[in-house]
Scaffold this motif. Sequence first.
Motif, PDB file in Angstrom:
ATOM      1  N   GLU B 109       0.805  -1.215   0.000  1.00  0.00           N
ATOM      2  CA  GLU B 109       0.000   0.000   0.000  1.00  0.00           C
ATOM      3  C   GLU B 109       0.844   1.274   0.000  1.00  0.00           C
ATOM      4  OE1 GLU B 109      -3.109   0.072   2.920  1.00  0.00           O
ATOM      5  OE2 GLU B 109      -3.680   2.115   2.379  1.00  0.00           O
ATOM      6  N   GLU B 110       1.942   1.242   0.749  1.00  0.00           N
ATOM      7  CA  GLU B 110       2.789   2.434   0.853  1.00  0.00           C
ATOM      8  C   GLU B 110       3.319   2.854  -0.515  1.00  0.00           C
ATOM      9  OE1 GLU B 110       6.660   3.111   3.366  1.00  0.00           O
ATOM     10  OE2 GLU B 110       5.127   2.073   4.550  1.00  0.00           O
ATOM     11  N   LYS B 111       3.770   1.847  -1.258  1.00  0.00           N
ATOM     12  CA  LYS B 111       4.308   2.107  -2.582  1.00  0.00           C
ATOM     13  C   LYS B 111       3.212   2.622  -3.516  1.00  0.00           C
ATOM     14  CE  LYS B 111       7.079  -0.276  -6.089  1.00  0.00           C
ATOM     15  NZ  LYS B 111       7.351  -1.604  -6.652  1.00  0.00           N
ATOM     16  N   ARG B 112       2.010   2.087  -3.332  1.00  0.00           N
ATOM     17  CA  ARG B 112       0.892   2.532  -4.162  1.00  0.00           C
ATOM     18  C   ARG B 112       0.564   3.993  -3.884  1.00  0.00           C
ATOM     19  NH1 ARG B 112      -2.243  -2.297  -2.663  1.00  0.00           N
ATOM     20  NH2 ARG B 112      -3.727  -0.893  -1.682  1.00  0.00           N
ATOM     21  N   ASN B 113       0.560   4.370  -2.591  1.00  0.00           N
ATOM     22  CA  ASN B 113       0.261   5.753  -2.233  1.00  0.00           C
ATOM     23  C   ASN B 113       1.291   6.708  -2.806  1.00  0.00           C
ATOM     24  OD1 ASN B 113      -2.161   5.746  -0.894  1.00  0.00           O
ATOM     25  ND2 ASN B 113      -1.237   5.073   1.031  1.00  0.00           N
ATOM     26  N   GLU B 114       2.549   6.295  -2.715  1.00  0.00           N
ATOM     27  CA  GLU B 114       3.622   7.120  -3.270  1.00  0.00           C
ATOM     28  C   GLU B 114       3.410   7.332  -4.766  1.00  0.00           C
ATOM     29  OE1 GLU B 114       7.834   5.790  -2.780  1.00  0.00           O
ATOM     30  OE2 GLU B 114       7.160   5.805  -0.682  1.00  0.00           O
ATOM     31  N   LYS B 115       3.075   6.219  -5.436  1.00  0.00           N
ATOM     32  CA  LYS B 115       2.871   6.263  -6.884  1.00  0.00           C
ATOM     33  C   LYS B 115       1.710   7.194  -7.235  1.00  0.00           C
ATOM     34  CE  LYS B 115       4.429   4.830 -10.733  1.00  0.00           C
ATOM     35  NZ  LYS B 115       5.857   4.953 -11.070  1.00  0.00           N
ATOM     36  N   ALA B 116       0.648   7.099  -6.422  1.00  0.00           N
ATOM     37  CA  ALA B 116      -0.526   7.938  -6.689  1.00  0.00           C
ATOM     38  C   ALA B 116      -0.143   9.407  -6.629  1.00  0.00           C
ATOM     39  CB  ALA B 116      -1.634   7.621  -5.693  1.00  0.00           C
ATOM     40  N   LYS B 117       0.676   9.767  -5.618  1.00  0.00           N
ATOM     41  CA  LYS B 117       1.098  11.169  -5.480  1.00  0.00           C
ATOM     42  C   LYS B 117       1.979  11.597  -6.647  1.00  0.00           C
ATOM     43  CE  LYS B 117       0.786  11.437  -0.487  1.00  0.00           C
ATOM     44  NZ  LYS B 117       1.539  11.279   0.761  1.00  0.00           N
ATOM     45  N   GLU B 118       2.873  10.711  -7.029  1.00  0.00           N
ATOM     46  CA  GLU B 118       3.769  11.012  -8.141  1.00  0.00           C
ATOM     47  C   GLU B 118       2.953  11.236  -9.427  1.00  0.00           C
ATOM     48  OE1 GLU B 118       6.625   7.866  -8.788  1.00  0.00           O
ATOM     49  OE2 GLU B 118       6.925   8.553 -10.858  1.00  0.00           O
ATOM     50  N   MET B 119       1.965  10.385  -9.598  1.00  0.00           N
ATOM     51  CA  MET B 119       1.184  10.422 -10.838  1.00  0.00           C
ATOM     52  C   MET B 119       0.271  11.658 -10.907  1.00  0.00           C
ATOM     53  SD  MET B 119       1.832   8.115 -13.004  1.00  0.00           S
ATOM     54  CE  MET B 119       3.450   7.435 -12.812  1.00  0.00           C
ATOM     55  N   ILE B 120      -0.321  12.030  -9.773  1.00  0.00           N
ATOM     56  CA  ILE B 120      -1.225  13.187  -9.802  1.00  0.00           C
ATOM     57  C   ILE B 120      -0.413  14.454 -10.098  1.00  0.00           C
ATOM     58  CG2 ILE B 120      -1.190  13.865  -7.349  1.00  0.00           C
ATOM     59  CD1 ILE B 120      -4.527  13.558  -8.823  1.00  0.00           C
ATOM     60  N   LYS B 121       0.842  14.444  -9.643  1.00  0.00           N
ATOM     61  CA  LYS B 121       1.719  15.570  -9.946  1.00  0.00           C
ATOM     62  C   LYS B 121       2.005  15.606 -11.440  1.00  0.00           C
ATOM     63  CE  LYS B 121       4.509  16.290  -6.506  1.00  0.00           C
ATOM     64  NZ  LYS B 121       5.689  15.847  -5.697  1.00  0.00           N
ATOM     65  N   MET B 122       2.240  14.418 -11.982  1.00  0.00           N
ATOM     66  CA  MET B 122       2.513  14.306 -13.404  1.00  0.00           C
ATOM     67  C   MET B 122       1.313  14.784 -14.228  1.00  0.00           C
ATOM     68  SD  MET B 122       4.119  10.946 -15.090  1.00  0.00           S
ATOM     69  CE  MET B 122       5.649  10.867 -14.188  1.00  0.00           C
ATOM     70  N   ALA B 123       0.122  14.525 -13.705  1.00  0.00           N
ATOM     71  CA  ALA B 123      -1.096  14.956 -14.403  1.00  0.00           C
ATOM     72  C   ALA B 123      -1.357  16.446 -14.194  1.00  0.00           C
ATOM     73  CB  ALA B 123      -2.293  14.144 -13.923  1.00  0.00           C
ATOM     74  N   GLU B 124      -0.474  17.095 -13.411  1.00  0.00           N
ATOM     75  CA  GLU B 124      -0.592  18.526 -13.122  1.00  0.00           C
ATOM     76  C   GLU B 124      -1.914  18.857 -12.443  1.00  0.00           C
ATOM     77  OE1 GLU B 124       0.073  19.943 -17.034  1.00  0.00           O
ATOM     78  OE2 GLU B 124       2.136  19.255 -17.051  1.00  0.00           O
ATOM     79  N   LEU B 125      -2.314  17.998 -11.505  1.00  0.00           N
ATOM     80  CA  LEU B 125      -3.514  18.258 -10.717  1.00  0.00           C
ATOM     81  C   LEU B 125      -3.122  18.283  -9.239  1.00  0.00           C
ATOM     82  CD1 LEU B 125      -6.055  15.879 -12.513  1.00  0.00           C
ATOM     83  CD2 LEU B 125      -5.997  18.369 -12.617  1.00  0.00           C
TER      84      LEU B 125
END
Lengths: 211, 391
Positions: B109-125
Motif C-alpha cells: 500500500e505504501e508504494k501505491r500511495n507514493e505512486k498515486a502522489k507522483e502520478m497526480i503531480k505528473m497529471a498537473e492536478l
Amino acid sequence: MIAFFQEFGGQLLLKTWQHIYISAIALFLGVIVAIPLGVLLTRYKRIAGFTIGLASVLQTVPAMALLAMMIPLFGIGALPAIVALFIYSLLPILRNTYLGMENVDPTLRDAAKGMGMSNLQSIMRVELRMAAPVIMAGVRLSATYVIAWTALASYIGAGGLGDFIFNGLNLYRPDLILGGSIPVIILALIVDFLLGRLELLLTPRTKQEGN
Amino acid sequence: MTLLKMSHLNKIYGGTKAVDDFNMEIEKGEFICFIGTSGSGKTTTMRMINRMLHQTSGTIEINGEDIAKMDPVKLRRKIGYVIQNVGLMPHMTIRENIVLVPKLLKWPEEKRNEKAKEMIKMAELPEDYLDRYPAELSGGQQQRIGVVRALAADQDIILMDEPFGALDPITRESLQDLVKDLQERLGKTFIFVTHDMDEALTLATRIVIMSHGKQVQVDTPDNILRHPANEFVESLIGQDRLIQARPSITTVGQVATKAVSARESQTLKEALGEMHNKRVDTLLVTDDDGVLRGFVGIEQINQYYGTGKEIGDIMDKNIFYVKEDSVIRDTVERILKRGFKNVPVIDHDHHLVGIVTRATLVDMVYDALWGESDKPEKADQPDKAEAGDQA
C-alpha cells in the motif's frame, strides 16, 4: 385485540417465526442461485433468453398449483414449500441481475479488461458493484413476493402465518384472518425497509462525503 | 532494438478483411499514430497488441516474445491502455483509479500511495484530488487521470484509442502537450489511434495512414506532408494543411520567378537597354551555357560606360545564390538575415533557373494566410512584382 393476543399470542409468535424461517431460506436460496446464474448468463448470452424465458414460465404457474405439484416430489411440510417459493424468487432476481450486469457501461468493462483484470476481478470489483442497485431492486421484489406467498404454504402443511388465515377462512373468523394477514403485511414492510437500507449500503459512492 | 514487431497481421470479420497484412516494427520511444477513416482497421490493429482482439493470422512480438504465448491478463498489465471514454471507475476514488494496475500487481500500500502522489503531480492536478471521485472532475481532468493511470505500473507501451476525441479543442491541446511531454521525458512508446490529422502531425514521430485495413503510408509527419503517397493521403491531410505546410516543405525551385539576366559577352550598352526594358537596376550574369557567373548593377555600368568593356569584365562575381531544391524556409531566413533584396536560384549544374525576391515571399505569406483560392491572377504578376522589386 387484547383478548386475541391472550388467546393466540404464543401461537402467533411461533407461526411468525415459521413464516420468517420459510421465506428467509427460500429467498436466500434464490439469491445464491439467481445472482451467479444471472452473471453467468451475461457471459453466455446465447442461453440467456432461454433461461430467463424458463424462469418466466415457472413464474406463471399459479402459486397454489406449484405448491400442490411439490407434494409428490417432496411430500408435505416446510421442504416442498421452500422449494416452491425458491422457484418463485428466482425470476425477479435473475432478470434484474442480468439486466443490471448488461447495463454496466461497456467502457468500464473494456477498461477493466484492458488494464489487466481477470474476468472474475472485473465481475467482483467493477460490474457487480455497478449493478448492485438494480440487483437489489430484484431482491426486494422477490422478498415481498416470497413473504406474501409463504402464507399459501400453510396449504401443504408448512405452517407459518397462513395457518391463521386458512383457519379463519374455514371457521368464518375474521379476527383470525386479520390476525394472520396483518403480521404478513408488517413483515413484508419491515423486510423491504431493511433491504432498502442494504441497497443504499451497496450502492457505490461516486461523490465525496458532504458534497 | 525493436520493441514491438507486427508481422503479416490479418483480421477477418465474416468475409471482410478488417486488417490486411499489417507489418511494422516499432522502436522504443517512438510515438506512432494510426490514422484513417472509421473502418480503416486502425483501432482493430491497436487492440490486437494487448490481445483485446485476436488476429486471424500473423504474429505480434514484444521484445522478441510472441504475445500469443503470454498470459493475456499479465500482458495487459504491462501495457498502458487509454480509451476515448476515459473509463475511470466511478465507484473508486482518483487514488484507487490511478493505482488500479499496481493493486492488481499486489504492490504494497505504501508504494501505491507514493505512486498515486507522483502520478497526480505528473497529471498537473492538486494532490487533494486523490480522494475525490471521477464524477467530481471535469472531462479534461478525468482524461489526465486516464493518461497517468496507464503509466502507473511503469508500462513501457501505452495504447491510446482516440483518447482526446471527446474533448474541446483547448482541453485537447493541453492533453496533447501532456502526452508529448511524457513521451519525451519518460521515453515511453506510444501507439495512438486518431482520426484527427492535426493531432497526428503534432504528436507522432511516425504516422501510419490506414484505409480499408491496409497501410497506405508509413512515414514521418514531415515526409507525409512533403510526399503524400496518393490522393487518399492528400485528402486526409487536407488542402488547408498542405498549403499551411508549404513554407516548410516547398522548395525554392517551386516558387522562383523568371530572372532578368544578361550574358558575360554582351556589351554594357546592351545591358543598359535590357535594364531599361525590364525596369530593373540589377542584371544576373551568365555565361553562354546559362551558368550563373555574377551580377552587375546600374552603378557599375554607369562607372564603366563607354570604356568598351564587356559585362563579364565589370560584374561582381561575389554572388550569393541558393540551389533550387533547398527548402524555402531556410532561404527566407537568409534573405531576411543578410538583407538581400533577392536571391538567384540555380540547379545542380549552376545554371540559373530563376530568382526569389521579397515579392515572392509576400506571395507565400499571402497564400498561407488567405489560401490559394482568392490569390490574384498569377499569369503576368510575377514579372512585374519581381521587376519592381529589383528596380
